[in-house]
Motif scaffolding. Structure first.
Motif, short mmCIF file in Angstrom:
data_model
loop_
_atom_site.label_atom_id
_atom_site.label_comp_id
_atom_site.label_asym_id
_atom_site.label_seq_id
_atom_site.Cartn_x
_atom_site.Cartn_y
_atom_site.Cartn_z
N PHE A 281 -7.60 -5.59 5.08
CA PHE A 281 -6.61 -5.23 3.99
C PHE A 281 -6.28 -6.79 3.38
CE2 PHE A 281 -2.94 -3.66 1.60
CZ PHE A 281 -3.48 -2.69 1.06
N SER A 282 -6.02 -6.66 1.99
CA SER A 282 -5.64 -8.05 1.35
C SER A 282 -4.42 -7.85 0.92
CB SER A 282 -7.01 -8.48 0.50
OG SER A 282 -6.81 -7.56 -0.68
N TYR B 73 2.93 -6.43 11.70
CA TYR B 73 3.19 -5.89 10.30
C TYR B 73 2.63 -6.82 9.35
CZ TYR B 73 6.82 -2.69 12.09
OH TYR B 73 7.48 -1.92 12.87
N CYS B 74 2.00 -6.44 8.32
CA CYS B 74 1.57 -7.25 7.24
C CYS B 74 2.40 -6.86 6.03
CB CYS B 74 -0.04 -7.13 6.86
SG CYS B 74 -0.45 -5.44 6.42
N ASN B 75 2.64 -8.01 5.33
CA ASN B 75 3.71 -7.83 4.30
C ASN B 75 2.89 -8.23 2.92
OD1 ASN B 75 4.40 -9.43 6.34
ND2 ASN B 75 5.70 -10.67 5.22
N GLN C 219 0.77 -1.24 -0.12
CA GLN C 219 0.05 -0.12 -0.01
C GLN C 219 0.83 1.20 0.14
OE1 GLN C 219 -3.14 0.23 -0.33
NE2 GLN C 219 -3.24 2.62 -0.08
N GLY C 220 2.14 1.10 0.61
CA GLY C 220 2.93 2.30 0.80
C GLY C 220 3.37 2.92 -0.66
N GLN C 221 3.45 2.21 -1.49
CA GLN C 221 4.00 2.62 -2.85
C GLN C 221 2.75 3.54 -3.50
OE1 GLN C 221 5.67 -0.65 -4.96
NE2 GLN C 221 7.61 -0.12 -4.34
N ALA C 222 1.59 2.88 -3.55
CA ALA C 222 0.43 3.64 -3.99
C ALA C 222 0.13 4.79 -3.06
CB ALA C 222 -0.86 2.76 -3.90
N LEU D 180 -6.00 -12.34 3.87
CA LEU D 180 -6.71 -11.18 4.37
C LEU D 180 -6.00 -10.88 5.56
CD1 LEU D 180 -10.40 -12.38 3.85
CD2 LEU D 180 -9.00 -10.76 2.55
N TYR D 181 -6.10 -9.37 5.97
CA TYR D 181 -5.62 -9.07 7.13
C TYR D 181 -6.55 -8.65 7.98
CZ TYR D 181 -1.07 -10.11 4.93
OH TYR D 181 -0.01 -10.70 4.13
N TYR D 182 -6.74 -8.73 9.18
CA TYR D 182 -7.64 -8.22 10.17
C TYR D 182 -6.92 -7.37 11.19
CZ TYR D 182 -11.88 -10.63 8.63
OH TYR D 182 -13.08 -10.98 7.95
N PHE D 183 -7.10 -6.02 11.25
CA PHE D 183 -6.15 -5.14 11.97
C PHE D 183 -6.84 -5.12 13.46
CE2 PHE D 183 -4.51 -4.19 7.95
CZ PHE D 183 -3.50 -3.76 8.29
N PRO D 184 -5.99 -4.77 14.43
CA PRO D 184 -6.58 -4.92 15.77
C PRO D 184 -7.81 -4.13 16.17
CG PRO D 184 -4.34 -4.62 15.69
CD PRO D 184 -4.64 -4.59 14.22
N TRP D 185 -7.98 -3.14 15.62
CA TRP D 185 -9.09 -2.47 16.10
C TRP D 185 -10.32 -2.70 15.36
CZ3 TRP D 185 -4.18 -0.26 14.72
CH2 TRP D 185 -4.19 -0.18 13.66
#
Length: 171
Positions: free
Chosen positions: A19-20, A169-171, A1-4, A27-32
């Protein structure tokens, strides 16, 4: 996501809830997400008829005054099969959300401005060119990308679900 984010979305801040990977296999489920999910389901997902296992990405995006998202198309694998829904939370008349559209009777594309008040949900094809320019105060939206078939829990080809914890971190 950082580059975009650096290339197209200068000055934009984002809170990711889900995020995916680019290929939509992880799929990444963030803590909040866990804390906010009951209200998100009640006010957004349930009225849309979208269960959580069909949500590919979910984020809250803020565009401060004077920021913009440059014209671009979402072209990764995840965007080919998903629907993009926007829910304005804080918005105003000085936000210019533009989407490129194909005209049925013409080979030329046309730029359409989408105006929406807080709480007015709209879906658009993010595979078409789109951009945002903010000439007024900060604007915040919830953005949900969802798919027709469940991503996990019902098939062998399901996505892998990763629950992130603070500091991960998600990579």
């Amino acid at each position: 996501q950082g580059q975009a984010q650096d290339k197209f979305k200068l000055g934009i801040s984002t809170i990711f809830l889900i995020f995916s990977s680019k290929d939509a296999r992880v799929l990444y489920y963030f803590p909040w997400l866990e804390d906010w999910l009951p209200k998100i389901q009640e006010c957004l997902l349930d009225p849309l008829g979208v269960p959580l296992n069909k949500v590919l990405r979910m984020q809250i995006a803020n565009i401060p005054k004077g920021s913009n998202i440059r014209f671009h198309k979402d072209e990764n694998t995840w965007s080919r099969t998903s629907h993009r829904v926007h829910v304005p939370i804080v918005t105003h008349a000085d936000i210019f959300f533009m989407v490129e559209t194909k005209q049925r009777d013409s080979e030329e594309n046309q730029i359409l401005r989408i105006k929406a008040n807080p709480g007015e949900v709209f879906e658009f094809n993010n595979k078409m060119g789109h951009a945002v320019r903010n000439l007024g105060p900060s604007r915040s939206h919830i953005i949900v990308d969802w798919v027709e078939d469940p991503l996990y829990g019902e098939s062998e080809s399901s996505a892998r679900l990763v629950r992130l914890f603070p500091g991960d971190y998600c990579n």
